[in-house]
Design a protein around this motif. Structure first.
Motif, PDB file in Angstrom:
ATOM      1  N   THR A 238      74.506 -29.161 -50.801  1.00 63.96           N
ATOM      2  CA  THR A 238      74.180 -30.195 -51.737  1.00 63.96           C
ATOM      3  C   THR A 238      73.326 -30.103 -52.740  1.00 63.96           C
ATOM      4  O   THR A 238      72.331 -29.129 -52.511  1.00 63.96           O
ATOM      5  CB  THR A 238      73.719 -31.301 -50.940  1.00 63.96           C
ATOM      6  OG1 THR A 238      72.411 -31.316 -50.223  1.00 63.96           O
ATOM      7  CG2 THR A 238      74.841 -31.997 -49.669  1.00 63.96           C
ATOM      8  N   ASP A 239      73.649 -30.453 -53.911  1.00 61.07           N
ATOM      9  CA  ASP A 239      72.599 -30.290 -55.169  1.00 61.07           C
ATOM     10  C   ASP A 239      71.099 -30.686 -54.869  1.00 61.07           C
ATOM     11  O   ASP A 239      70.301 -30.075 -54.945  1.00 61.07           O
ATOM     12  CB  ASP A 239      73.083 -30.795 -56.118  1.00 61.07           C
ATOM     13  CG  ASP A 239      72.370 -30.427 -57.347  1.00 61.07           C
ATOM     14  OD1 ASP A 239      72.415 -29.201 -57.823  1.00 61.07           O
ATOM     15  OD2 ASP A 239      72.012 -31.155 -58.313  1.00 61.07           O
ATOM     16  N   ALA A 240      71.077 -31.822 -54.060  1.00 61.29           N
ATOM     17  CA  ALA A 240      69.641 -32.575 -53.837  1.00 61.29           C
ATOM     18  C   ALA A 240      68.893 -31.535 -52.874  1.00 61.29           C
ATOM     19  O   ALA A 240      67.558 -31.171 -53.187  1.00 61.29           O
ATOM     20  CB  ALA A 240      69.925 -33.589 -53.187  1.00 61.29           C
ATOM     21  N   ILE A 241      69.617 -30.678 -51.932  1.00 63.28           N
ATOM     22  CA  ILE A 241      68.582 -29.908 -51.137  1.00 63.28           C
ATOM     23  C   ILE A 241      68.587 -28.499 -51.832  1.00 63.28           C
ATOM     24  O   ILE A 241      67.276 -27.937 -51.952  1.00 63.28           O
ATOM     25  CB  ILE A 241      69.393 -29.479 -49.840  1.00 63.28           C
ATOM     26  CG1 ILE A 241      69.494 -30.999 -49.150  1.00 63.28           C
ATOM     27  CG2 ILE A 241      69.026 -28.457 -49.035  1.00 63.28           C
ATOM     28  CD1 ILE A 241      70.074 -30.761 -47.695  1.00 63.28           C
ATOM     29  N   TYR A 242      69.494 -28.002 -52.810  1.00 60.56           N
ATOM     30  CA  TYR A 242      69.075 -26.959 -53.400  1.00 60.56           C
ATOM     31  C   TYR A 242      67.876 -27.262 -54.697  1.00 60.56           C
ATOM     32  O   TYR A 242      67.128 -26.368 -54.582  1.00 60.56           O
ATOM     33  CB  TYR A 242      70.450 -26.486 -54.255  1.00 60.56           C
ATOM     34  CG  TYR A 242      70.270 -25.528 -55.344  1.00 60.56           C
ATOM     35  CD1 TYR A 242      70.114 -24.186 -55.040  1.00 60.56           C
ATOM     36  CD2 TYR A 242      70.140 -25.692 -56.466  1.00 60.56           C
ATOM     37  CE1 TYR A 242      69.942 -23.152 -55.680  1.00 60.56           C
ATOM     38  CE2 TYR A 242      70.089 -24.606 -57.441  1.00 60.56           C
ATOM     39  CZ  TYR A 242      69.797 -23.387 -56.907  1.00 60.56           C
ATOM     40  OH  TYR A 242      69.957 -22.331 -58.018  1.00 60.56           O
ATOM     41  N   GLN A 243      67.990 -28.225 -55.315  1.00 60.19           N
ATOM     42  CA  GLN A 243      66.855 -28.369 -56.135  1.00 60.19           C
ATOM     43  C   GLN A 243      65.635 -28.618 -55.488  1.00 60.19           C
ATOM     44  O   GLN A 243      64.621 -28.296 -56.041  1.00 60.19           O
ATOM     45  CB  GLN A 243      67.388 -29.671 -56.990  1.00 60.19           C
ATOM     46  CG  GLN A 243      68.492 -29.926 -57.908  1.00 60.19           C
ATOM     47  CD  GLN A 243      68.416 -28.519 -58.717  1.00 60.19           C
ATOM     48  OE1 GLN A 243      67.367 -28.238 -59.370  1.00 60.19           O
ATOM     49  NE2 GLN A 243      69.500 -28.104 -59.216  1.00 60.19           N
ATOM     50  N   LEU A 244      65.764 -29.373 -54.134  1.00 60.18           N
ATOM     51  CA  LEU A 244      64.504 -29.530 -53.568  1.00 60.18           C
ATOM     52  C   LEU A 244      63.729 -28.176 -53.292  1.00 60.18           C
ATOM     53  O   LEU A 244      62.736 -27.980 -53.337  1.00 60.18           O
ATOM     54  CB  LEU A 244      64.562 -30.416 -52.388  1.00 60.18           C
ATOM     55  CG  LEU A 244      63.412 -30.549 -51.403  1.00 60.18           C
ATOM     56  CD1 LEU A 244      62.039 -31.298 -52.140  1.00 60.18           C
ATOM     57  CD2 LEU A 244      63.761 -31.338 -50.070  1.00 60.18           C
ATOM     58  N   LYS A 245      64.569 -27.268 -52.755  1.00 64.09           N
ATOM     59  CA  LYS A 245      64.090 -25.909 -52.200  1.00 64.09           C
ATOM     60  C   LYS A 245      63.941 -25.332 -53.585  1.00 64.09           C
ATOM     61  O   LYS A 245      62.604 -24.429 -53.558  1.00 64.09           O
ATOM     62  CB  LYS A 245      65.235 -25.223 -51.446  1.00 64.09           C
ATOM     63  CG  LYS A 245      65.597 -25.730 -50.345  1.00 64.09           C
ATOM     64  CD  LYS A 245      64.442 -25.671 -49.124  1.00 64.09           C
ATOM     65  CE  LYS A 245      64.631 -26.211 -47.983  1.00 64.09           C
ATOM     66  NZ  LYS A 245      63.462 -26.273 -47.084  1.00 64.09           N
ATOM     67  N   ILE A 246      64.375 -25.266 -54.656  1.00 61.24           N
ATOM     68  CA  ILE A 246      63.872 -24.702 -55.785  1.00 61.24           C
ATOM     69  C   ILE A 246      62.442 -24.952 -55.959  1.00 61.24           C
ATOM     70  O   ILE A 246      61.484 -24.387 -56.430  1.00 61.24           O
ATOM     71  CB  ILE A 246      64.948 -24.775 -56.884  1.00 61.24           C
ATOM     72  CG1 ILE A 246      66.210 -24.076 -56.661  1.00 61.24           C
ATOM     73  CG2 ILE A 246      64.335 -24.244 -58.158  1.00 61.24           C
ATOM     74  CD1 ILE A 246      65.968 -22.376 -56.694  1.00 61.24           C
ATOM     75  N   ALA A 247      62.421 -26.254 -55.976  1.00 57.33           N
ATOM     76  CA  ALA A 247      61.114 -27.128 -56.807  1.00 57.33           C
ATOM     77  C   ALA A 247      60.056 -26.583 -55.527  1.00 57.33           C
ATOM     78  O   ALA A 247      58.885 -26.395 -55.875  1.00 57.33           O
ATOM     79  CB  ALA A 247      61.516 -28.444 -56.542  1.00 57.33           C
TER      80      ALA A 247
END
Length: 124
Positions: free
Chosen positions: A74-83
């Motif tokens: 999911t994009d939300a998890i990907y974006q959270l991990k990047i942040a």
């Protein structure tokens, strides 16, 4: 026994100011926004709850493994991990700057899983 003197109090106040300044960084604000988006995604949270409730059966239930893969993509998890990685990198940079003032021999363990890939190779 620790003797509290003016220098210790001054260092404590300085640490508080550094922490407060760090919390105002854009990278921290981005992380907070990504975390809020992750926590506010009711569908994703329901899927995570289902996965957690069935974690013991993941080996035997292919639909639970598929759910785990779906969640990880999911994009939300990907974006959270990047942040999260960006905040860790900023903390690492701060720790290196502080340790460098003391001695170049002090090594700071960065432990940044995404450092070598993605946009982190050209990070600001």
């Amino acid at each position: 026994m620790l003797i509290i003197d003016e220098k210790i109090i001054e260092l404590d106040e300085l640490a508080d100011r550094v922490a407060a300044a760090f919390m105002k960084l854009d990278v921290v604000a981005d992380f907070k926004a990504r975390k809020l988006a992750f926590e506010s995604d009711d569908e994703l949270q329901q899927k995570l709850q289902t996965l957690e409730e069935n974690r013991d059966y993941i080996t035997y239930r292919p639909e639970i493994r598929a759910l785990q893969q779906e969640i990880l993509m999911t994009d939300a998890i990907y974006q959270l991990k990047i942040a999260e990685n960006d905040v860790q990198m900023s903390l690492s940079d701060l720790a290196k700057a502080i340790s460098g003032v003391i001695s170049d021999a002090i090594v700071v363990d960065e432990n940044l899983p995404l450092k070598k890939g993605g946009h982190h190779g050209h990070h600001h």
